[in-house]
Scaffold this motif. Structure first.
Motif, PDB file in Angstrom:
ATOM      1  N   GLU A  81      11.986 -15.722 -22.242  1.00 48.21           N
ATOM      2  CA  GLU A  81      11.998 -14.388 -20.575  1.00 48.21           C
ATOM      3  C   GLU A  81      12.945 -15.197 -19.835  1.00 48.21           C
ATOM      4  OE1 GLU A  81       8.001 -14.263 -19.875  1.00 48.21           O
ATOM      5  OE2 GLU A  81       6.935 -14.112 -21.984  1.00 48.21           O
ATOM      6  N   PHE A 119      15.195 -18.467 -19.460  1.00 53.88           N
ATOM      7  CA  PHE A 119      16.796 -18.965 -18.984  1.00 53.88           C
ATOM      8  C   PHE A 119      16.871 -19.049 -17.936  1.00 53.88           C
ATOM      9  CE2 PHE A 119      16.366 -14.254 -21.680  1.00 53.88           C
ATOM     10  CZ  PHE A 119      15.814 -14.648 -23.109  1.00 53.88           C
ATOM     11  N   ARG A 168      19.588 -10.651 -14.218  1.00 52.47           N
ATOM     12  CA  ARG A 168      18.773 -10.441 -15.476  1.00 52.47           C
ATOM     13  C   ARG A 168      20.189 -11.772 -16.495  1.00 52.47           C
ATOM     14  NH1 ARG A 168      14.927  -7.870 -16.995  1.00 52.47           N
ATOM     15  NH2 ARG A 168      13.930  -6.974 -15.759  1.00 52.47           N
ATOM     16  N   SER A 178      20.220 -12.080 -19.767  1.00 52.22           N
ATOM     17  CA  SER A 178      20.066 -11.066 -21.182  1.00 52.22           C
ATOM     18  C   SER A 178      20.909  -9.975 -20.554  1.00 52.22           C
ATOM     19  CB  SER A 178      19.232 -10.433 -21.241  1.00 52.22           C
ATOM     20  OG  SER A 178      17.732 -11.150 -21.354  1.00 52.22           O
ATOM     21  N   LEU A 206      16.978  -6.342 -26.450  1.00 52.69           N
ATOM     22  CA  LEU A 206      16.541  -6.216 -24.650  1.00 52.69           C
ATOM     23  C   LEU A 206      15.955  -4.655 -23.990  1.00 52.69           C
ATOM     24  CD1 LEU A 206      20.474  -6.237 -23.501  1.00 52.69           C
ATOM     25  CD2 LEU A 206      19.369  -7.700 -24.130  1.00 52.69           C
ATOM     26  N   SER A 207      15.385  -5.653 -23.292  1.00 56.35           N
ATOM     27  CA  SER A 207      14.258  -4.173 -22.604  1.00 56.35           C
ATOM     28  C   SER A 207      15.029  -3.232 -22.199  1.00 56.35           C
ATOM     29  CB  SER A 207      13.352  -5.275 -21.780  1.00 56.35           C
ATOM     30  OG  SER A 207      14.125  -5.209 -20.664  1.00 56.35           O
ATOM     31  N   SER A 249      14.641  -2.487 -18.696  1.00 55.40           N
ATOM     32  CA  SER A 249      15.576  -3.347 -17.902  1.00 55.40           C
ATOM     33  C   SER A 249      16.708  -3.793 -18.135  1.00 55.40           C
ATOM     34  CB  SER A 249      13.959  -3.939 -17.026  1.00 55.40           C
ATOM     35  OG  SER A 249      13.474  -3.400 -16.980  1.00 55.40           O
ATOM     36  N   ASP A 250      17.144  -4.575 -19.037  1.00 59.30           N
ATOM     37  CA  ASP A 250      17.952  -5.141 -19.375  1.00 59.30           C
ATOM     38  C   ASP A 250      19.583  -4.607 -19.778  1.00 59.30           C
ATOM     39  OD1 ASP A 250      17.019  -8.087 -19.053  1.00 59.30           O
ATOM     40  OD2 ASP A 250      16.161  -7.939 -21.182  1.00 59.30           O
ATOM     41  N   MET A 274       8.110  -2.390 -26.931  1.00 58.97           N
ATOM     42  CA  MET A 274       8.354  -4.067 -27.512  1.00 58.97           C
ATOM     43  C   MET A 274       7.738  -5.047 -27.599  1.00 58.97           C
ATOM     44  SD  MET A 274      10.648  -3.579 -24.518  1.00 58.97           S
ATOM     45  CE  MET A 274      10.772  -5.390 -24.167  1.00 58.97           C
ATOM     46  N   ASP A 318      12.531  -9.305 -29.052  1.00 55.91           N
ATOM     47  CA  ASP A 318      12.845  -9.178 -27.247  1.00 55.91           C
ATOM     48  C   ASP A 318      12.567 -10.146 -26.486  1.00 55.91           C
ATOM     49  OD1 ASP A 318      12.172  -7.639 -25.484  1.00 55.91           O
ATOM     50  OD2 ASP A 318      11.906  -5.983 -26.294  1.00 55.91           O
ATOM     51  N   PRO A 319      13.607 -10.570 -25.909  1.00 53.67           N
ATOM     52  CA  PRO A 319      12.355 -11.872 -25.135  1.00 53.67           C
ATOM     53  C   PRO A 319      12.390 -11.372 -24.113  1.00 53.67           C
ATOM     54  CG  PRO A 319      15.376 -10.814 -24.509  1.00 53.67           C
ATOM     55  CD  PRO A 319      14.397 -10.016 -25.575  1.00 53.67           C
TER      56      PRO A 319
END
Lengths: 205, 180
Positions: free
Chosen positions: A6, A10, A73, A75, A152-153, A155-156, B15, B21-22
């Motif tokens: 997560e 990173f 981030r 990512s 990716l989320s 948010s990313d 998710m 998903d990271p």
């Protein structure tokens, strides 16, 4: 290969890699290589170019690691470098670039792997999904690639594309709706009669 | 594979459906700041199908991603900031050493004991005190200072805080800013 990294991981790995921790760097590379490759390959459809770009991206990331602002981030940062590198390369090779829509989709959809892993029904499903993806705009496909090829989320993606998260969620929702409409005639459990040009009765139960 | 025509809000976050998903931490994505609940905008089944589809495409390319990762790690590790610093200082240090050695040899050649002073029958080299002229001393001093400046620049780039103190201990006459 670590699959559950997560954003805090990173940051920690980047901090270690900055100080020359080879292992931390390797963990980052191993985590991101398949994701970057999946994204690049889904965008350019050229495995060799994708490999080359993945390597370029990591060299660039390593060179810029000292400049990485930990408030952002990781990512989003690495994907921004990836997207920019891909765009540069596509501009450079514009005369020889292979457009996403026209190349290898048929070959991929008809691959032996597809046959082996799911049989005719799965192959038909994949073929239908390919067709549905081709019906989307490039921006819509990019959103799906970032979300589902890279993982990716939102948010990313929001930070990466500099668009509000709510806007992206709504767009994603619309894109899924479009896909559902295109895919509906191919759904084996859907009573609706097929009417799309790609419909083939052979793969249906 | 069941799929509905109508958007189907799901209680399962997309998710959680995505193995790549990271940000699998539900606290970071399911109920984010901003008030949007991602699951209300998703279709877990279709999203899982998309993730599988892209993964299949990637593996169908025939590229060994583990081997690629190894190659990439190997090729890029030397570009990490600390490695660049090390290689530059190594390169710089070897250049300085070579230059100093060259100066030393020139000085020995020019100002060393004259061959007439040593007995010709003796094969032993007799070292004599060497007095270097001011110009050579000045050059060597300049070279040393240049080396110190470069070291300091590299150390600043790498964020070594106590480098000034190390320099001060090495060159007490220098004007370094050691805080401790």
């Amino acid at each position: 290969m670590p699959d559950s990294l997560e954003e805090p991981d990173f940051r920690r790995l980047v901090a270690s890699a900055r100080w020359g921790d080879d292992h931390a760097w390797r963990v980052l590379v191993e985590h991101w290589t398949p994701r970057l490759f999946a994204f690049l390959h889904s965008r350019c459809r050229d495995p060799e170019l994708s490999e080359e770009l993945v390597q370029d991206v990591f060299v660039k990331v390593a060179q810029r690691l000292a400049d990485y602002d930990e408030r952002g981030r990781f990512s989003s940062w690495i994907m921004l470098i990836t997207i920019n590198r891909l765009r540069d390369e596509m501009r450079r090779r514009s005369r020889h670039a292979r457009p996403v829509e026209n190349e290898t989709l048929g070959a991929l959809a008809g691959s032996t792997q597809a046959d082996a892993e799911g049989g005719p029904a799965a192959e038909e499903s994949r073929r239908a999904l390919d067709g549905a993806l081709r019906s989307l705009s490039d921006a819509e496909r990019e959103l799906l690639h970032l979300r589902h090829a890279v993982g990716l989320s939102f948010s990313d993606i929001s930070e990466l594309l500099r668009e509000p998260r709510g806007t992206l969620l709504a767009r994603h929702h619309r894109v899924l709706g479009k896909l559902r409409v295109v895919l509906a005639p191919h759904d084996p459990k859907n009573p609706q009669e097929p009417n799309g040009p790609a419909d083939e009765e052979g793969g249906r139960a | 594979m069941k799929r509905c025509n109508q958007p189907k809000p799901s209680s399962v976050s997309p998710m959680a459906m995505d193995p790549h998903d990271p940000n699998l931490n539900p606290n970071s994505s399911a109920e984010p700041a901003g008030g949007f609940v991602e699951s209300a905008f998703g279709d877990p089944e279709l999203e899982a199908q998309l993730a599988l589809h892209f993964a299949d495409e990637s593996s169908a390319s025939g590229v060994d991603l583990s081997a690629l990762a190894s190659r990439v790690a190997l090729a890029s590790v030397e570009e990490l900031p600390s490695r660049v610093y090390r290689s530059r200082t190594r390169r710089g240090a070897s250049l300085q050493a070579a230059a100093l050695l060259a100066f030393g040899l020139v000085a020995l050649r020019l100002l060393g004991p004259a061959s007439t002073e040593a007995p010709e029958s003796s094969s032993m080299f007799v070292a004599a005190p060497i007095v270097l002229p001011e110009t050579i001393l000045a050059d060597m001093d300049l070279l040393t200072r240049d080396m110190v400046v470069r070291e300091r620049t590299f150390s600043n780039l790498s964020g070594v805080a106590d480098f000034e103190c190390e320099l001060e201990s090495l060159f007490p006459e220098g004007e370094f800013q050691c805080d401790s």
